[in-house]
Design a protein around this motif. Structure first.
Motif, PDB file in Angstrom:
ATOM      1  N   ASP A 213      40.202  36.132  16.461  1.00 27.66           N
ATOM      2  CA  ASP A 213      41.508  36.118  15.811  1.00 27.66           C
ATOM      3  C   ASP A 213      41.648  37.196  14.738  1.00 27.66           C
ATOM      4  O   ASP A 213      42.595  37.190  13.959  1.00 27.66           O
ATOM      5  N   GLY A 214      40.685  38.117  14.696  1.00 25.49           N
ATOM      6  CA  GLY A 214      40.735  39.190  13.722  1.00 25.49           C
ATOM      7  C   GLY A 214      40.029  38.877  12.428  1.00 25.49           C
ATOM      8  O   GLY A 214      39.822  39.783  11.613  1.00 25.49           O
ATOM      9  N   ASN A 215      39.730  37.613  12.181  1.00 29.47           N
ATOM     10  CA  ASN A 215      39.013  37.258  10.966  1.00 29.47           C
ATOM     11  C   ASN A 215      37.588  37.834  11.001  1.00 29.47           C
ATOM     12  O   ASN A 215      37.053  38.164  12.072  1.00 29.47           O
ATOM     13  N   ILE A 216      36.978  37.927   9.833  1.00 27.11           N
ATOM     14  CA  ILE A 216      35.661  38.555   9.705  1.00 27.11           C
ATOM     15  C   ILE A 216      34.679  37.535   9.150  1.00 27.11           C
ATOM     16  O   ILE A 216      34.930  36.917   8.113  1.00 27.11           O
ATOM     17  N   LEU A 217      33.575  37.376   9.869  1.00 23.60           N
ATOM     18  CA  LEU A 217      32.493  36.511   9.402  1.00 23.60           C
ATOM     19  C   LEU A 217      31.423  37.402   8.776  1.00 23.60           C
ATOM     20  O   LEU A 217      30.926  38.331   9.412  1.00 23.60           O
ATOM     21  N   GLU A 218      31.087  37.094   7.531  1.00 26.15           N
ATOM     22  CA  GLU A 218      30.069  37.873   6.806  1.00 26.15           C
ATOM     23  C   GLU A 218      28.976  36.923   6.339  1.00 26.15           C
ATOM     24  O   GLU A 218      29.268  35.917   5.684  1.00 26.15           O
ATOM     25  N   ILE A 219      27.728  37.258   6.705  1.00 25.45           N
ATOM     26  CA  ILE A 219      26.572  36.451   6.308  1.00 25.45           C
ATOM     27  C   ILE A 219      25.560  37.388   5.654  1.00 25.45           C
ATOM     28  O   ILE A 219      25.215  38.442   6.213  1.00 25.45           O
ATOM     29  N   GLY A 220      25.087  37.021   4.470  1.00 29.10           N
ATOM     30  CA  GLY A 220      24.105  37.834   3.760  1.00 29.10           C
ATOM     31  C   GLY A 220      22.873  37.037   3.418  1.00 29.10           C
ATOM     32  O   GLY A 220      22.958  35.862   3.051  1.00 29.10           O
ATOM     33  N   ARG A 221      21.723  37.678   3.579  1.00 30.50           N
ATOM     34  CA  ARG A 221      20.445  37.008   3.277  1.00 30.50           C
ATOM     35  C   ARG A 221      19.629  37.908   2.368  1.00 30.50           C
ATOM     36  O   ARG A 221      19.506  39.116   2.602  1.00 30.50           O
ATOM     37  N   SER A 222      19.044  37.341   1.348  1.00 30.57           N
ATOM     38  CA  SER A 222      18.264  38.106   0.380  1.00 30.57           C
ATOM     39  C   SER A 222      16.991  38.633   1.032  1.00 30.57           C
ATOM     40  O   SER A 222      16.348  37.947   1.830  1.00 30.57           O
ATOM     41  N   LEU A 223      16.649  39.868   0.652  1.00 30.99           N
ATOM     42  CA  LEU A 223      15.393  40.471   1.124  1.00 30.99           C
ATOM     43  C   LEU A 223      14.313  40.342   0.051  1.00 30.99           C
ATOM     44  O   LEU A 223      13.361  41.138   0.030  1.00 30.99           O
ATOM     45  N   HIS A 224      14.450  39.357  -0.800  1.00 30.08           N
ATOM     46  CA  HIS A 224      13.491  39.181  -1.894  1.00 30.08           C
ATOM     47  C   HIS A 224      12.078  38.945  -1.360  1.00 30.08           C
ATOM     48  O   HIS A 224      11.106  39.560  -1.835  1.00 30.08           O
ATOM     49  N   TYR A 225      11.978  38.063  -0.346  1.00 30.80           N
ATOM     50  CA  TYR A 225      10.653  37.757   0.203  1.00 30.80           C
ATOM     51  C   TYR A 225      10.058  38.980   0.898  1.00 30.80           C
ATOM     52  O   TYR A 225       8.867  39.263   0.775  1.00 30.80           O
ATOM     53  N   MET A 226      10.905  39.703   1.609  1.00 33.33           N
ATOM     54  CA  MET A 226      10.409  40.918   2.266  1.00 33.33           C
ATOM     55  C   MET A 226       9.958  41.940   1.232  1.00 33.33           C
ATOM     56  O   MET A 226       8.913  42.590   1.381  1.00 33.33           O
ATOM     57  N   GLN A 227      10.734  42.078   0.154  1.00 31.91           N
ATOM     58  CA  GLN A 227      10.386  43.035  -0.885  1.00 31.91           C
ATOM     59  C   GLN A 227       9.067  42.664  -1.548  1.00 31.91           C
ATOM     60  O   GLN A 227       8.212  43.527  -1.802  1.00 31.91           O
ATOM     61  N   ARG A 228       8.884  41.375  -1.804  1.00 28.94           N
ATOM     62  CA  ARG A 228       7.629  40.938  -2.419  1.00 28.94           C
ATOM     63  C   ARG A 228       6.445  41.181  -1.496  1.00 28.94           C
ATOM     64  O   ARG A 228       5.366  41.604  -1.946  1.00 28.94           O
TER      65      ARG A 228
END
Length: 532
Positions: A213-228
């Motif tokens: 329908d044109g709407n946008i789904l945005e999901i974000g996940r922290s890379l804190h564990y990867m960075q550590r």
């Protein structure tokens, strides 16, 4: 002694250890970079896979409102019969199916399809009579469930590590979970890439997906564990590599020190020779490697040759001083006698003639010495040409026959029928024959025999001069070709001990050999020269 005095940074040991450390550090850095990139990409792929699974759960709730979980089973679109899919396509033109569910029983078995057309969501089901049940789905009614799903998934990882946003095409928020403090609030989704990384502390991996329908789904996940994990990996790697590098550099230093131990012994020996002038110093071979051992052997050989040359030079200098002192003493004596005697012109003329004769002998001796030196050191170019030894020996025989007859000696010549040809300097070969015949006649008493033979065998021409003279003692045979060496039996006869040295030098320059055999009955000199 200080490091500056030792010039340690200019030593081969330091340079080898330094290059070893540099190459090791470079290899380790490349390995670390490759492993770091691999680990980072691998963890990003895992994060992307996790974000995709979250997106699938959100999309399921957004499309179905969790309606079909109880009695229906989700199946792939390929499992829907073609006739059912065709009927639905006829019912809703341009239908694009998204999900499919299957419900089965003893009497009823049908498929339900969720799809959209013209940005509208439909639920379609093929009834038993062949009619298609159609229902327009209002996704706005599903938003409470979507928000609840957001909360549940955020609770699994924590609000500081995960967030969801459902936005209109204009960027207005429809539904969202609390944004982490580390994530920028005003940043808009990047629709040019499905996955991208937003920098920050910590950074976030973000997935964006445009819905039907044109709407946008945005999901974000922290890379804190990867960075550590990457920081921990970097710390462990650099700590380990640093330790190994230090130990490796030390080992490289010790190995380099072991490798050049032979060179240091050579240097110590050379310094000893420079300071003391003692060329008897030798460096022991201690199996430091083929190259080092060869260098040590070459140094010892060079040192031995130098010692030999210096010893010979000392002997030659002594002999020259002795041989020049005698004629100079005679000339001085003649001059003193003439000056102290009657002052007559005839006496002075006689003295001048004697001095000139003595000077001629000295010049001849010096010229012979220079010729030997030039011949042995290859400073003088030998002008080779083809010559017949038969003719050369015949000429020598004719020249020395009269001298032998005057001393009451029998002189014979034996030549082969075929001409023996060699490539050599004619004048120098004449010097060889002349010196040997001169010695034979000089040391052979009256009534003795002298023979001059010529033959050819095994690619070599052999000139043999035999005499029945006094012979050469065995203890003197190994020294007769040395400069100024004279056996006891020859010291009472004219000569300066250079003739045989010149013969030996000329023969060696022509790549030949000279041999001598002697006894109380006489001597045999054999000269071998390569044939043409």
């Amino acid at each position: 002694m200080s490091w500056n005095d030792r010039k340690i940074f200019q030593t081969v040991k330091f340079r080898v250890a330094l290059w070893y450390a540099v190459l090791f550090a470079l290899s380790a850095a490349i390995s670390f970079l490759l492993v770091f990139i691999y680990l980072k990409n691998s963890m990003l792929r895992q994060t992307d896979h996790k974000l995709t699974s979250y997106a699938d759960r959100v999309l399921y709730d957004y499309l179905t409102n969790n309606k079909f979980k109880r009695f229906d089973r989700e199946v792939s679109l390929e499992k829907v019969p073609d006739e059912a899919m065709d009927a639905m396509q006829r019912r809703i033109p341009n239908l694009k199916p998204l999900l499919a569910f299957e419900r089965g029983g003893r009497k009823l078995h049908y498929y339900t399809v969720i799809g959209y057309a013209d940005e509208k969501l439909y639920e379609l089901r093929l009834e038993s009579g062949g009619t298609v049940f159609t229902r327009l789905v209002q996704t706005a009614d599903h938003l409470p469930l979507v928000r609840k799903g957001f909360q549940n998934m955020v609770a699994e990882e924590g609000s500081s590590n995960l967030f969801f946003r459902l936005l209109t095409p204009q960027g207005r928020v429809i539904a969202q979970s609390p944004l982490p403090q580390a994530f920028p609030e005003n940043i808009m989704p990047d629709l040019s890439s499905r996955f991208y990384t937003v920098s920050g502390n910590p950074p976030f991996r973000v997935m964006t997906e445009r819905l039907f329908d044109g709407n946008i789904l945005e999901i974000g996940r922290s890379l804190h564990y990867m960075q550590r994990r990457l920081e921990l990996y970097s710390l462990i790697f650099f700590s380990t590599i640093g330790t190994i590098l230090c130990l490796g550099t030390l080992c490289g230093w010790l190995i380099a020190r072991k490798f050049i131990a032979g060179v240091e012994r050579l240097n110590a020996a050379a310094q000893h020779i420079i300071q003391s002038g003692d060329f008897s110093k030798r460096v022991p071979v201690e199996h430091d490697g083929v190259e080092i051992d060869d260098l040590v052997r070459a140094f010892n050989s060079m040192n031995a040759n130098t010692e030999k040359l210096i010893t010979e030079l000392q002997h030659i200098t002594d002999d020259i001083a002795h041989d020049l002192r005698t004629p100079l003493t005679r000339m001085r004596g003649m001059a003193e006698v003439t000056v102290s005697g009657p002052q007559e012109l005839a006496h002075y003329r006689e003295m001048a003639c004697d001095v000139a004769e003595e000077c001629t002998k000295m010049v001849a001796m010096i010229n012979t010495m220079l010729e030997i030196t030039r011949t042995e050191s290859n400073l003088e170019t030998i002008s080779e040409s083809k010559l017949s030894l038969n003719e050369l020996l015949e000429q020598a025989y004719d020249l020395y026959q009269l001298l032998a007859e005057e001393k009451g000696q029998t002189f014979s010549l034996n030549l082969p029928e075929e001409s023996v040809m060699i490539s050599a300097d004619k004048i120098k070969i004449q010097r060889i024959v002349a010196n040997l015949l001169d010695n034979a006649i000089k040391f052979t008493p009256a009534g003795g025999f002298i023979t001059l033979d010529l033959s050819a065998r095994d690619g070599m021409a052999e000139i043999r001069i035999c005499d029945t003279g006094c012979g050469i003692p065995e203890k003197d045979l190994e020294n007769i070709f040395k400069r100024f060496y004279r056996a006891d039996s020859s010291r009472t006869l004219p000569g300066n001990g250079l003739g045989l040295s010149l013969v030996h030098a000329i023969v060696e320059a022509h790549h030949g050999k000279i041999h001598v055999a002697s006894s109380e009955k006489g001597s045999i000199f054999t000269v071998c020269l390569p044939l043409c």
